[in-house]
Design a protein around this motif. Structure first.
Motif, short mmCIF file in Angstrom:
data_model
loop_
_atom_site.label_atom_id
_atom_site.label_comp_id
_atom_site.label_asym_id
_atom_site.label_seq_id
_atom_site.Cartn_x
_atom_site.Cartn_y
_atom_site.Cartn_z
N VAL A 1 6.31 -6.08 16.44
CA VAL A 1 4.93 -6.13 16.91
C VAL A 1 4.83 -5.49 18.30
O VAL A 1 3.85 -4.80 18.60
CB VAL A 1 4.40 -7.59 16.93
N LYS A 2 5.84 -5.69 19.13
CA LYS A 2 5.77 -5.12 20.48
C LYS A 2 5.74 -3.59 20.44
O LYS A 2 5.13 -2.96 21.31
CB LYS A 2 6.90 -5.63 21.37
N ASP A 3 6.32 -2.97 19.40
CA ASP A 3 6.21 -1.51 19.26
C ASP A 3 4.80 -1.10 18.85
O ASP A 3 4.28 -0.08 19.31
CB ASP A 3 7.24 -0.98 18.27
N ALA A 4 4.17 -1.90 17.99
CA ALA A 4 2.77 -1.63 17.63
C ALA A 4 1.88 -1.72 18.86
O ALA A 4 1.00 -0.88 19.08
CB ALA A 4 2.30 -2.62 16.56
N GLU A 5 2.15 -2.71 19.70
CA GLU A 5 1.37 -2.88 20.92
C GLU A 5 1.61 -1.72 21.89
O GLU A 5 0.67 -1.24 22.53
CB GLU A 5 1.73 -4.23 21.57
N ARG A 6 2.84 -1.23 21.97
CA ARG A 6 3.13 -0.08 22.83
C ARG A 6 2.35 1.15 22.38
O ARG A 6 1.81 1.89 23.20
CB ARG A 6 4.63 0.25 22.81
N ILE A 7 2.28 1.37 21.07
CA ILE A 7 1.54 2.52 20.55
C ILE A 7 0.04 2.34 20.80
O ILE A 7 -0.63 3.26 21.27
CB ILE A 7 1.84 2.73 19.05
N PHE A 8 -0.48 1.16 20.50
CA PHE A 8 -1.90 0.88 20.73
C PHE A 8 -2.26 1.12 22.20
O PHE A 8 -3.24 1.78 22.51
CB PHE A 8 -2.21 -0.56 20.31
N THR A 9 -1.45 0.59 23.09
CA THR A 9 -1.69 0.75 24.53
C THR A 9 -1.55 2.21 24.95
O THR A 9 -2.36 2.72 25.71
CB THR A 9 -0.72 -0.14 25.34
N GLY A 10 -0.52 2.89 24.42
CA GLY A 10 -0.30 4.30 24.76
C GLY A 10 -1.44 5.20 24.33
O GLY A 10 -1.67 6.26 24.91
N LEU A 11 -2.18 4.77 23.30
CA LEU A 11 -3.33 5.54 22.81
C LEU A 11 -4.65 4.96 23.32
O LEU A 11 -5.72 5.35 22.83
CB LEU A 11 -3.32 5.58 21.28
N ASN A 12 -4.57 4.04 24.25
CA ASN A 12 -5.75 3.38 24.80
C ASN A 12 -6.64 2.78 23.71
O ASN A 12 -7.87 2.82 23.80
CB ASN A 12 -6.57 4.35 25.67
#
Length: 165
Positions: free
Chosen positions: A85-96
């Motif tokens: 899940v933390k990788d999904a959150e990193r991608i979501f955050t990285g794409l604003n």
């Protein structure tokens, strides 16, 4: 455009390879995983498991974010798979929070080698570490569309409801 960002501890397997691309209308599966991006044997196995149903790209998390930011990629419907899940959150955050229609926390925490007593069991297919629970909470607070749906014929449950139970 990311049609779905799926959290699945097995990355690509039968359901991911055979049913989800057709259901989502995607021709590309992107495995965003730091370890797999460095392991040529694992990359070959992931690509072989799909065999013609979709094109498979394997990137580390940072490389995946750069790929999704490329203007050419924004017109391609993609199915993205991570195993935490933390990788999904990193991608979501990285794409604003842009370009992701849905985040599906489907199967996580069953095969990571972390003692089960250190996790919160959400249901039989979701066991969250403290870091993954925090990441899921961040996604929800940021307004991400987060669901739990193992296969396309299952009802998609709002993940916020599962965390409350």
């Amino acid at each position: 455009m990311i049609k779905e960002l799926r959290v699945d501890d097995r990355l690509i397997h039968g359901q991911v390879a055979l049913t989800w691309p057709g259901h989502l209308g995607t021709s590309h599966i992107v495995v965003a995983n730091d370890a797999a991006s460095k392991n040529e044997m694992q990359q070959s196995a992931l690509k072989m498991s799909v065999q013609g149903t979709a094109k498979v790209l394997v990137r580390d998390i940072t490389g995946a974010i750069k790929l999704f930011q490329n203007p050419k990629a924004q017109n391609i419907p993609m199915f993205v798979v991570v195993n935490q899940v933390k990788d999904a959150e990193r991608i979501f955050t990285g794409l604003n929070g842009q370009q992701i229609e849905r985040i599906n926390i489907a199967n996580v925490g069953r095969f990571d080698g972390i003692d089960k007593s250190l996790k919160t069991e959400i249901n039989g297919s979701i066991l969250l570490t403290a870091a993954d629970k925090e990441a899921a909470t961040k996604l929800l607070k940021a307004g991400a569309n987060v669901v739990h749906q193992v296969i396309p014929t299952d009802k998609a449950d709002k993940f916020s409801n599962l965390l409350k139970e």
